[in-house]
Design a protein around this motif. Sequence first.
Motif, PDB file in Angstrom:
ATOM      1  N   GLY A   9       0.957  -1.233   0.017  1.00  0.00           N
ATOM      2  CA  GLY A   9      -0.043  -0.024  -0.138  1.00  0.00           C
ATOM      3  C   GLY A   9       0.705   1.387   0.132  1.00  0.00           C
ATOM      4  N   GLN A  12      -0.929   7.344   1.691  1.00  0.00           N
ATOM      5  CA  GLN A  12      -0.828   8.031   3.033  1.00  0.00           C
ATOM      6  C   GLN A  12       0.024   7.260   4.132  1.00  0.00           C
ATOM      7  OE1 GLN A  12      -2.290  11.571   3.019  1.00  0.00           O
ATOM      8  NE2 GLN A  12      -0.380  11.819   4.193  1.00  0.00           N
ATOM      9  N   ALA A  13      -0.198   6.282   4.589  1.00  0.00           N
ATOM     10  CA  ALA A  13       0.442   5.594   5.736  1.00  0.00           C
ATOM     11  C   ALA A  13       1.585   4.977   5.365  1.00  0.00           C
ATOM     12  CB  ALA A  13      -0.521   4.462   6.618  1.00  0.00           C
ATOM     13  N   GLU A  35      -0.697  -0.822  -5.725  1.00  0.00           N
ATOM     14  CA  GLU A  35      -1.513  -1.143  -7.021  1.00  0.00           C
ATOM     15  C   GLU A  35      -1.983  -0.102  -7.893  1.00  0.00           C
ATOM     16  OE1 GLU A  35      -5.439  -2.888  -6.029  1.00  0.00           O
ATOM     17  OE2 GLU A  35      -5.506  -1.445  -4.413  1.00  0.00           O
ATOM     18  N   GLU A  36      -1.876   1.131  -7.361  1.00  0.00           N
ATOM     19  CA  GLU A  36      -2.132   2.370  -8.145  1.00  0.00           C
ATOM     20  C   GLU A  36      -0.965   2.795  -9.272  1.00  0.00           C
ATOM     21  OE1 GLU A  36      -4.951   5.399  -6.713  1.00  0.00           O
ATOM     22  OE2 GLU A  36      -4.507   4.538  -4.715  1.00  0.00           O
ATOM     23  N   ARG A  43      -5.074  12.267  -0.766  1.00  0.00           N
ATOM     24  CA  ARG A  43      -6.659  12.139  -1.363  1.00  0.00           C
ATOM     25  C   ARG A  43      -7.463  13.246  -0.982  1.00  0.00           C
ATOM     26  NH1 ARG A  43      -6.794   6.863  -3.240  1.00  0.00           N
ATOM     27  NH2 ARG A  43      -5.177   5.527  -2.063  1.00  0.00           N
ATOM     28  N   LYS A  48     -12.065  18.302  -3.076  1.00  0.00           N
ATOM     29  CA  LYS A  48     -11.939  19.704  -2.550  1.00  0.00           C
ATOM     30  C   LYS A  48     -11.210  20.298  -3.878  1.00  0.00           C
ATOM     31  CE  LYS A  48     -11.553  18.267   2.208  1.00  0.00           C
ATOM     32  NZ  LYS A  48     -11.207  16.788   1.999  1.00  0.00           N
ATOM     33  N   ALA A  81      -0.268  -6.785  -4.312  1.00  0.00           N
ATOM     34  CA  ALA A  81       0.114  -8.124  -3.432  1.00  0.00           C
ATOM     35  C   ALA A  81      -1.098  -8.944  -3.398  1.00  0.00           C
ATOM     36  CB  ALA A  81       0.724  -7.574  -2.211  1.00  0.00           C
ATOM     37  N   THR A 108      -3.118  -1.011   3.558  1.00  0.00           N
ATOM     38  CA  THR A 108      -3.950  -1.247   2.408  1.00  0.00           C
ATOM     39  C   THR A 108      -4.849  -0.374   2.113  1.00  0.00           C
ATOM     40  OG1 THR A 108      -4.625  -3.226   3.386  1.00  0.00           O
ATOM     41  CG2 THR A 108      -2.885  -3.730   1.921  1.00  0.00           C
ATOM     42  N   ARG A 129     -12.656   7.852  -4.655  1.00  0.00           N
ATOM     43  CA  ARG A 129     -11.417   7.350  -3.795  1.00  0.00           C
ATOM     44  C   ARG A 129     -10.153   7.586  -4.370  1.00  0.00           C
ATOM     45  NH1 ARG A 129     -11.003   6.202   1.171  1.00  0.00           N
ATOM     46  NH2 ARG A 129      -8.889   5.490   1.370  1.00  0.00           N
ATOM     47  N   ASP A 277      -6.109   3.246   7.614  1.00  0.00           N
ATOM     48  CA  ASP A 277      -7.179   2.960   7.360  1.00  0.00           C
ATOM     49  C   ASP A 277      -7.961   1.454   7.667  1.00  0.00           C
ATOM     50  OD1 ASP A 277      -7.787   5.605   6.579  1.00  0.00           O
ATOM     51  OD2 ASP A 277      -8.991   5.165   4.934  1.00  0.00           O
ATOM     52  N   SER A 299      -8.523   8.555   8.692  1.00  0.00           N
ATOM     53  CA  SER A 299      -8.240  10.044   8.427  1.00  0.00           C
ATOM     54  C   SER A 299      -6.736  10.056   8.269  1.00  0.00           C
ATOM     55  CB  SER A 299      -8.405  10.796   9.728  1.00  0.00           C
ATOM     56  OG  SER A 299      -7.267  10.685  10.538  1.00  0.00           O
ATOM     57  N   VAL A 300      -6.230  11.245   7.516  1.00  0.00           N
ATOM     58  CA  VAL A 300      -4.833  11.352   7.083  1.00  0.00           C
ATOM     59  C   VAL A 300      -4.069  11.438   8.414  1.00  0.00           C
ATOM     60  CG1 VAL A 300      -3.321  13.205   6.437  1.00  0.00           C
ATOM     61  CG2 VAL A 300      -5.405  12.779   5.092  1.00  0.00           C
ATOM     62  N   TRP A 328     -10.432  16.384   9.612  1.00  0.00           N
ATOM     63  CA  TRP A 328     -10.995  17.968   9.285  1.00  0.00           C
ATOM     64  C   TRP A 328     -11.935  17.514   8.008  1.00  0.00           C
ATOM     65  CZ3 TRP A 328      -6.430  16.180   7.501  1.00  0.00           C
ATOM     66  CH2 TRP A 328      -5.968  16.570   6.038  1.00  0.00           C
TER      67      TRP A 328
HETATM   68  P1  FAD Z   1      -4.717   4.990   1.322  1.00  0.00           P
HETATM   69  O1  FAD Z   1      -4.222   6.450   1.441  1.00  0.00           O
HETATM   70  O2  FAD Z   1      -6.174   4.803   0.864  1.00  0.00           O
HETATM   71  O3  FAD Z   1      -3.681   4.010   0.618  1.00  0.00           O
HETATM   72  C1  FAD Z   1      -3.646   2.406   0.639  1.00  0.00           C
HETATM   73  C2  FAD Z   1      -3.337   1.964  -0.721  1.00  0.00           C
HETATM   74  O4  FAD Z   1      -3.043   0.696  -0.677  1.00  0.00           O
HETATM   75  C3  FAD Z   1      -4.201   2.449  -1.715  1.00  0.00           C
HETATM   76  O5  FAD Z   1      -3.476   3.104  -2.835  1.00  0.00           O
HETATM   77  C4  FAD Z   1      -4.578   1.147  -2.319  1.00  0.00           C
HETATM   78  O6  FAD Z   1      -4.622   1.005  -3.680  1.00  0.00           O
HETATM   79  C5  FAD Z   1      -3.073   0.350  -1.985  1.00  0.00           C
HETATM   80  N1  FAD Z   1      -3.636  -1.113  -1.888  1.00  0.00           N
HETATM   81  C6  FAD Z   1      -4.665  -1.679  -1.185  1.00  0.00           C
HETATM   82  N2  FAD Z   1      -4.334  -3.034  -1.231  1.00  0.00           N
HETATM   83  C7  FAD Z   1      -3.286  -3.291  -2.090  1.00  0.00           C
HETATM   84  C8  FAD Z   1      -2.538  -4.448  -2.331  1.00  0.00           C
HETATM   85  N3  FAD Z   1      -3.114  -5.889  -2.018  1.00  0.00           N
HETATM   86  N4  FAD Z   1      -1.347  -4.326  -3.229  1.00  0.00           N
HETATM   87  C9  FAD Z   1      -0.958  -3.068  -3.370  1.00  0.00           C
HETATM   88  N5  FAD Z   1      -1.526  -2.095  -2.921  1.00  0.00           N
HETATM   89  C10 FAD Z   1      -2.645  -2.186  -2.346  1.00  0.00           C
HETATM   90  N6  FAD Z   1      -9.026  12.400   5.614  1.00  0.00           N
HETATM   91  C11 FAD Z   1      -8.852  13.722   6.342  1.00  0.00           C
HETATM   92  O7  FAD Z   1      -8.380  13.421   7.462  1.00  0.00           O
HETATM   93  N7  FAD Z   1      -9.409  14.903   5.840  1.00  0.00           N
HETATM   94  C12 FAD Z   1      -9.903  14.670   4.786  1.00  0.00           C
HETATM   95  O8  FAD Z   1     -10.394  15.784   4.476  1.00  0.00           O
HETATM   96  C13 FAD Z   1      -9.942  13.700   3.861  1.00  0.00           C
HETATM   97  N8  FAD Z   1     -10.586  13.878   2.627  1.00  0.00           N
HETATM   98  C14 FAD Z   1     -10.797  12.651   1.863  1.00  0.00           C
HETATM   99  C15 FAD Z   1     -11.229  12.986   0.629  1.00  0.00           C
HETATM  100  C16 FAD Z   1     -11.397  11.679  -0.250  1.00  0.00           C
HETATM  101  C17 FAD Z   1     -11.789  12.002  -1.636  1.00  0.00           C
HETATM  102  C18 FAD Z   1     -10.846  10.467   0.148  1.00  0.00           C
HETATM  103  C19 FAD Z   1     -11.056   9.234  -0.717  1.00  0.00           C
HETATM  104  C20 FAD Z   1     -10.350  10.535   1.445  1.00  0.00           C
HETATM  105  C21 FAD Z   1     -10.267  11.417   2.256  1.00  0.00           C
HETATM  106  N9  FAD Z   1      -9.697  11.298   3.630  1.00  0.00           N
HETATM  107  C22 FAD Z   1      -9.619  12.465   4.441  1.00  0.00           C
HETATM  108  C23 FAD Z   1      -9.310   9.995   4.253  1.00  0.00           C
HETATM  109  C24 FAD Z   1      -7.759   9.850   4.025  1.00  0.00           C
HETATM  110  O9  FAD Z   1      -7.363  10.123   2.734  1.00  0.00           O
HETATM  111  C25 FAD Z   1      -7.443   8.452   4.267  1.00  0.00           C
HETATM  112  O10 FAD Z   1      -7.802   8.418   5.696  1.00  0.00           O
HETATM  113  C26 FAD Z   1      -6.075   8.084   4.108  1.00  0.00           C
HETATM  114  O11 FAD Z   1      -5.628   8.262   2.768  1.00  0.00           O
HETATM  115  C27 FAD Z   1      -5.591   6.687   4.678  1.00  0.00           C
HETATM  116  O12 FAD Z   1      -4.336   6.230   4.318  1.00  0.00           O
HETATM  117  P2  FAD Z   1      -3.974   4.805   4.177  1.00  0.00           P
HETATM  118  O13 FAD Z   1      -2.698   4.680   3.653  1.00  0.00           O
HETATM  119  O14 FAD Z   1      -4.494   4.027   5.322  1.00  0.00           O
HETATM  120  O15 FAD Z   1      -4.981   4.515   2.892  1.00  0.00           O
END
Ligand code: FAD
Length: 412
Positions: A9, A12-13, A35-36, A43, A48, A81, A108, A129, A277, A299-300, A328
Amino acid sequence: MSHGVVVVGAGQAGFQVAASLREAGWQAPITLIGEEDALPYQRPPLSKAYLAGKTDRDGLWLRPPAYLEEHRIALRRGVRAVAIDRTERRVHLTDGGVCAYDHLVLATGSRNRALPVPGADLSRVHQLRSLDDADALRAGLDGVRAIVVVGAGFIGLEFAAVAAERGHAVTVVEAANRMMARAVSSETAAWFAEAHARAGIEVRCGANVTAIEGVDGRAKAVLLADGTRIPADLVVIGIGVLANDALAKQAGLRASDGIEVDAFLNTDDPAISAIGDCARFPTRFARGLNADDRIRIESVQNAIDQARCLAARLTGRRAAFDAVPWFWSDQGRNKLQIAGLSKPDDESIARGDAAASTVLRFRQGTLCAVETINRPGDHMAARKVLAADIGPTPEEARTENFDFREFARKAP
Ligand code: FAD
């Protein structure tokens, strides 16, 4: 030979844990599997500024494109993966590749919930998304008049505000009896109901979508259970997300709406952690929220804080994850900020007017969350007060001259 850290993944995280590891002096290899096709990006602007055309792709990258190479972070993008071999400590990829790890990080994220009604697969029905989703939606808005948004959560309402500002006629339909029902108090929801109504957005609560009607394969109207037909040239579905925990489950890790981790963000396999997430973790801030005091946060800030906590542990500074959750949501010109976690039946003490508002939430007499609208000072005060767990009591908060910032300033 050290295989280093493999991160599944590259959102963000995942990106943050790689960056924080290097900042902390981690020397072994770091591999990010995403995967992207895009470079790691933010995001929040997708619903916005990016959607409104106020920022372009270059404004979305989490770091400049050269950063990964300069910091020896190997990004394998466009591959997924598909399996984890925990005995051999290997991850198998869709392109046939195999990555060996010493420590595996699952980051992920989550995916959008699907709307299980006829017509949800028509063209001009969008989700939001990914960057690809945002590009498709941005392009789809041209020439469109009436838009229906299904779901009055953060993303649906943020999108609705941008679309209304662009001059589209927007209707939001929500199954619950108020907007943002799971996330905020009825006072904060009511404040935003008025703000969105002033912006010309029609929000219909208690409305269950039964079908999306199409003509020539394109969405034309949204049908509700009470027989109402709302014309729509474009439909956006924003009805929440589900954790991407299938890979973990398939590998035999404990997961149920999120990969279960301990206070150090470790799964039940000491060589595998989960953050962001997709992780369900124990926290004092979730006390009384549900049976096991665990939660999954989308959340971010949570993604960043957990990534930093994990990078610190992997580089020898082990500490339990204890960050105050905060969020936020920018809806039009109004900024909602939430510190802490609440549930619908927590007590609310609200102060505000049409320009700004602060709602203190109490669970069994203890401050558990603070919702602010256009009051960043109160939000910062809330983070301090919640981190130190220092009140105020509901009685103090109810007194006529109570000033939350002043209370936080004087607090030990
Ligand atoms: P993600 O950023 O979603 O990253 C996970 C990644 O893992 C993705 O790219 C996915 O494709 C990849 N992945 C999954 N499975 C696999 C696999 N098997 N192999 C390879 N890759 C894989 N949060 C806020 O706090 N404030 C906001 O204003 C806000 N606005 C948002 C607006 C939108 C449109 C969206 C969609 C989300 C928003 N969020 C906001 C939420 C925030 O973006 C997420 O909480 C944050 O991105 C979580 O980070 P993450 O790394 O856990 O997941």
